[in-house]
Design an enzyme around this catalytic site. Structure first.
Site, mmCIF file in Angstrom:
data_model
loop_
_atom_site.group_PDB
_atom_site.id
_atom_site.type_symbol
_atom_site.label_atom_id
_atom_site.label_comp_id
_atom_site.label_asym_id
_atom_site.label_seq_id
_atom_site.Cartn_x
_atom_site.Cartn_y
_atom_site.Cartn_z
ATOM 1 C CG PHE A 1 -1.831 -1.227 1.270
ATOM 2 C CD1 PHE A 1 -2.773 -1.499 0.288
ATOM 3 C CD2 PHE A 1 -1.672 -2.123 2.301
ATOM 4 C CE1 PHE A 1 -3.548 -2.647 0.342
ATOM 5 C CE2 PHE A 1 -2.438 -3.277 2.361
ATOM 6 C CZ PHE A 1 -3.378 -3.545 1.385
ATOM 7 C CB ILE B 1 -10.508 -5.065 -16.931
ATOM 8 C CG1 ILE B 1 -11.156 -3.714 -16.575
ATOM 9 C CG2 ILE B 1 -10.323 -5.923 -15.683
ATOM 10 C CD1 ILE B 1 -10.302 -2.800 -15.706
ATOM 11 C CD GLU C 1 -1.959 4.175 -6.178
ATOM 12 O OE1 GLU C 1 -1.963 5.106 -7.010
ATOM 13 O OE2 GLU C 1 -1.017 3.959 -5.405
HETATM 14 MO MO1 MOS Z 1 1.725 3.306 -4.062
HETATM 15 S S1 MOS Z 1 1.178 4.597 -2.583
HETATM 16 O O1 MOS Z 1 2.771 4.269 -5.049
HETATM 17 O O2 MOS Z 1 2.394 1.926 -3.441
#
Ligand code: MOS
Length: 727
Positions: free
Chosen positions: A241, A612, A688
């Protein structure tokens, strides 16, 4: 190979493997506990010792003494290294906080010593015996005060048209403050490494990291080694993350411990240490001003944000989406990056947009209400196909309106509760909310090597899989390009011996790494064509065909392994376009009429991210992002001790993330779009995007349920209970 113009029709437009659902190919290893994560690599090197960190207990100042004599003579201890014994280590790529060395303390739980022992228990017990004295300095941890001080100053990052006049003259205006707290990545696998630096010349690291080549370079810089002497392996990552983009203390301490003990050392950062020692997403204070005409056209957009960081750091630019997302001729945007003595703020999933949309998408909901316009309609009215801050630049592809319309239909938006606080289900107030989502669609250069041997293909790239599905989409790409079945392809990732790939970050990984694998496969195709002396070969069903020639790939590579390598680079044509991904989120919540507890009842997400590559792994990314967004809306908060400057709730018992039981029903819809300007596969990332806008949709639904507008995340019971409607 350079991708220097938008892709035309190609094999991916008639793909049979890419774009189709495939379970993740490393899944069996993971569910049987046999995928080797860093801390579990007991067999990679013999004689492993265990390291344990010691952290600073002040936020700013100097260490005046460290007495490690008792620790050194504790049972099982092999070595203790303290920060006073070595010079400050040079900073690696995008590292800001000093990771070790010298007497300066920049933040709470900065690593200041490492104890190496035969067992974890011995190392931990001895670490508690290290005595440290400090000279504490005055420090600053108050972001609200900083915003007050800085408001209206500084140079805007975007200043288009005449914001002040447009806002002053707008018939309908909004001017509100929003706050998001600091967030922890809270990945399941802690930062963990095994490091062998026992011979002093070569450094070998088995770790958990998103970016192999950055990590390798940072290790070389930090320890003054030739990059060629540094080897990094990170084939499995139990969540990152953004928290594992950089070199962190686990590697540094294990390396120093290994050098001192002359044996390999493994070290995992203990969870209560991670939250303050590693990076986090900065809190934000945000002022949003919107001006609109009575019929709902935005004329003025103002967004002013403060976030905090250590000097030179990255903070959280919550204005990231505001230049681009909505039309409007006049806008002023400014981000105050404030130096503070809290732990290092840095990237966390959708850095910028995640917190920016938490505020902006509440503001849009509030503005729609002021205007008396449906919030879906209000967003459609303010859609744009051009970069509103630079109208010469069009979006390569933008299907935001379709996201809104498809989502509204799937959710049943027309049947929503229209008057806040009016709909009940027993003791629960029912509310419906929605929000838009925006996140950039970048690509980074990415390389790979392919080996064809007796008809089996091995792909090697230093790309990582952080739970995202990289193994699977890379296998799909190679199988599709070479005309092989999935089970003829093996994917090897996360090793500095392999060609440098994009790595996993910024939602650039899926699009970039598959493009690199495609480039390597084309290089192999050229090699095969040359070997067979044929032109315009086609690769299908395990065979290469050209004219009258039909040869199986097994035959082509029967007597010799064929090896090809290439890197996909991306041309300047992209600079004249804006590549981004879009989404819409719809949420139904229940708010308990007596306690103010908010519970999500169902969620629908619609995503526009080009092709996708695999609907199974992409959906997994988006539902994970949606769960994370629920956490951001309702519970996640690193609570700052404003006196001592540290995050108080530094463990997973008190830093509360949303879990399965919090999310009863999720639906994800992918628009059937392609983006020919992104890569030959016409794909963009979703990892993201799936988080962006979610928290605001929950907040808007909670408002719709109760009539209580909370602009200060997370939306906990205490912010609701006093203001709940009478039962
Ligand atoms: Mo992401 S916040 O560039 O792993």
């Amino acid at each position: 190979m350079e991708f220097n113009e938008p892709a035309g029709q190609n094999i991916f437009d008639r793909a049979t493997i890419v774009g189709k659902p495939h379970q993740r190919i490393e899944g069996p290893l993971k569910v049987t506990g046999t995928a080797p994560y860093a801390y579990e690599r007991h067999d990679v090197v013999a004689g492993q010792l265990v390291g344990y960190p010691v952290g600073s207990t002040i936020a700013k100042g100097r260490i005046t003494s460290i007495d490690a004599s008792v620790a050194r003579s504790a049972p099982g201890v092999v070595a203790v290294v303290t920060t006073l014994e070595i010079d400050p280590l040079p900073l690696g790529f995008l590292n800001v906080a000093r990771l070790f060395g010298g007497n300066e303390v920049q933040h709470y739980h900065q690593a200041i010593a490492v104890v190496v022992a035969e067992t974890l228990e011995q190392a931990r017990a001895a670490a508690a015996l290290v005595k440290v004295t400090y000279e504490q300095e005055k420090a600053d941890f108050d972001l609200d005060a900083a915003f007050e001080r800085l408001q209206g100053t500084g140079k805007p990052s975007t200043d288009v048209g005449d914001f002040d006049t447009a806002f002053a003259n707008a018939p309908v205006t909004l001017d509100e403050m929003y706050r998001t707290p600091s967030h922890s990545h809270a990945m399941m696998e802690p930062h963990a490494s095994i490091v062998d630096w026992s011979d002093g010349d070569r450094l070998t690291v088995w770790t958990s990291n998103q970016m192999i080549n950055w990590n390798r370079g940072s290790l070389a810089t930090t320890f003054g080694l030739d990059k060629e002497k540094v080897r990094v392996e990170s084939p499995y990552v139990g969540g990152g993350f953004g928290g594992k983009l950089w070199l962190r203390a686990d590697e540094v301490l294990a390396a120093l411990g290994s050098r001192a003990a002359r044996r390999p050392v493994k070290l995992a950062l203990p969870r209560p240490f991670m939250m303050n020692n590693t990076t986090h997403r900065s809190a934000t204070v945000q002022r949003i001003r919107l001006g609109a005409t009575k019929d709902g056209k935005l004329t003025a957009i103002g967004h002013e944000v403060a976030s905090h960081t250590l000097p030179g750091g990255r903070g959280e630019d919550a204005t990231a989406q505001t230049p681009y997302f909505y039309a409007g001729a006049n806008r002023r945007i400014i981000h105050h990056l404030v130096d503070m003595n809290l732990p290092e703020s840095s990237d966390m999933r959708a850095p910028g947009e995640a917190s920016g949309l938490m505020a902006l998408e509440i503001a849009m909901d509030e503005m729609a209400e002021k205007l008396g316009i449906d919030p879906v309609r209000f967003r459609i009215l303010n859609d744009t196909q051009l970069n509103p801050s630079d109208p010469k630049v069009p979006f390569s592809e933008r299907h935001f309106v379709e996201c809104l319309e498809r989502g509204a239909e799937a959710f049943g938006w027309t049947n929503r509760n229209k008057t806040p606080g009016r709909k009940r289900d027993g003791t629960w107030l029912i509310g419906h909310g929605m929000a838009g989502a925006y996140r950039g669609g970048p690509t980074l250069d990415s390389g790979a090597r392919v080996r064809l041997n007796a008809g089996r293909l091995v792909v090697e790239t230093d790309m990582t899989d952080i739970g995202t599905g990289s193994y699977t989409i890379i296998a799909q790409t190679a199988a599709e390009t070479m005309g092989l079945p999935m089970d003829a392809v093996e994917v090897r990732l996360g090793n500095s011996a392999y060609p440098v790939a994009s790595g996993s970050g910024g939602q650039f990984g899926a699009a970039s790494s598959t493009a690199g694998v495609y480039a390597a496969c084309l290089a192999l195709q050229r090699q095969i064509a040359k070997r067979l002396d044929v032109e315009n070969p086609r690769f299908e069903n395990g065979h290469v065909r050209a004219g009258n020639t039909v040869v199986s790939l097994a035959q082509v590579s029967a007597d010799q392994e064929l090896v090809a390598e290439d890197t996909m680079t991306f041309g300047d044509f992209k600079k004249s376009l804006l590549l981004a991904t879009f989404g819409a989120h719809f949420v139904e919540v229940g708010v308990h009429a007596g306690t103010g507890e908010v519970r999500v009842r169902r969620m629908v997400a619609v995503c526009d991210a080009g092709r996708i590559l695999n609907p199974v792994t992409a959906r997994s990314q988006v539902i994970g992002g949606m769960a994370m967004g629920v956490g951001a809306a309702l519970s996640e908060e690193l609570a700052t001790d404003l006196g001592r400057g540290f995050f108080v709730n530094h463990d997973l018992a008190s830093y509360e993330v949303a879990v399965h039981a919090d999310i009863p029903h999720q639906e994800v819809i992918f628009l059937d779009t392609t983006d020919a300007s992104s890569t030959p596969l016409k794909a963009k990332g979703v990892g993201e995007l799936g988080l962006c806008g979610v928290a605001a949709a929950v907040a808007n639904a909670a408002y719709n349920a109760t009539g209580i507008r909370v602009r200060d995340y997370p939306i906990t019971l205490d912010k609701m209970i006093e203001r709940l409607p009478a039962v």
